[in-house]
Design a protein around this motif. Sequence first.
Motif, PDB file in Angstrom:
ATOM      1  N   UNK A 176    -112.299  13.896 -71.092  1.00  0.00           N
ATOM      2  CA  UNK A 176    -112.593  14.766 -69.957  1.00  0.00           C
ATOM      3  C   UNK A 176    -111.346  15.505 -69.471  1.00  0.00           C
ATOM      4  N   UNK A 177    -111.440  16.811 -69.433  1.00  0.00           N
ATOM      5  CA  UNK A 177    -110.387  17.736 -69.010  1.00  0.00           C
ATOM      6  C   UNK A 177    -109.173  17.746 -69.941  1.00  0.00           C
ATOM      7  N   UNK A 178    -109.288  17.097 -71.093  1.00  0.00           N
ATOM      8  CA  UNK A 178    -108.226  17.204 -72.094  1.00  0.00           C
ATOM      9  C   UNK A 178    -108.332  18.547 -72.814  1.00  0.00           C
ATOM     10  N   UNK A 179    -107.205  19.003 -73.329  1.00  0.00           N
ATOM     11  CA  UNK A 179    -107.165  20.264 -74.070  1.00  0.00           C
ATOM     12  C   UNK A 179    -106.346  20.097 -75.336  1.00  0.00           C
ATOM     13  N   UNK A 180    -106.683  20.883 -76.327  1.00  0.00           N
ATOM     14  CA  UNK A 180    -105.881  20.917 -77.550  1.00  0.00           C
ATOM     15  C   UNK A 180    -104.670  21.820 -77.346  1.00  0.00           C
TER      16      UNK A 180
END
Length: 256
Positions: free
Chosen positions: A252-256
């Motif tokens: 959740x709310x992580x990004x690459x």
Amino acid sequence: MKKHIFLIFFLSFVTVHVYAECPLDHFIIGINEDSISGTDDDNKLFVDCRQKYRSSGNWYYSLSASIFSDYKWRIGEPGFDGFQGTNSNAMYTYDPNRCLAGNPNEDYQIMIECISMPADFRAVHKDYPQFTINQIGQSFNHSEIHALRGDPHMHMSFQAVDGISLFWITWQMYDALGQYEPSEPFTLVFNVKPLAGDLVVDGTVDIYDLAELSYYWLKDEGSIYNDYYERADSNRDGKVNFLDFAMLASNWLDSL
């Protein structure tokens, strides 16, 4: 007589080769996904995804460096094909229950529209480069190409400015003549495996992905044919449930 026999053999070979032996991946365009008459999807467009990511074995395609300086990183698949009901030798594309009825570009005009893509990326038809997609909202008429070539089998080239960043393109099909209902969106991912739960692919897991998961919630027929509900079935067990929600929540709310 010998010439006639040779011609028949040659045409049979070409037909089988075009429809069944192409080594590249293709989406197969059709209607009536459940193949049962009298249900809600009888006139709804869909794509069969059985060949999607076939050669990669993962949820993305790797782009390779080309000899071109402009959009150097490229791959020549997947393309598009279509179900048909006349050539039983066509193997996976032969399905009279799922093929479109009538003449392409006359009775139906299947538009393939880009509804999401990042900058520095484009999709180009290999034989008709005028059908180039490099912006959201652009589309091409698959039925026009079908009519020009005499068959629905077509190849695309996907091109980007680098070979390491996350790139994607999300398509949706609709019939410009209104005979068929629009398809669900379907996405292709390049270079990087998307995060589990990044269903509306953009590199981040957020509220849009949760909404997408809820759309498929408790569906239980996930498979390669629908790309496991466009990756909503993250663990590929055929069902969209709390196990998939947990995978989304973990990013959740992580990004690459």
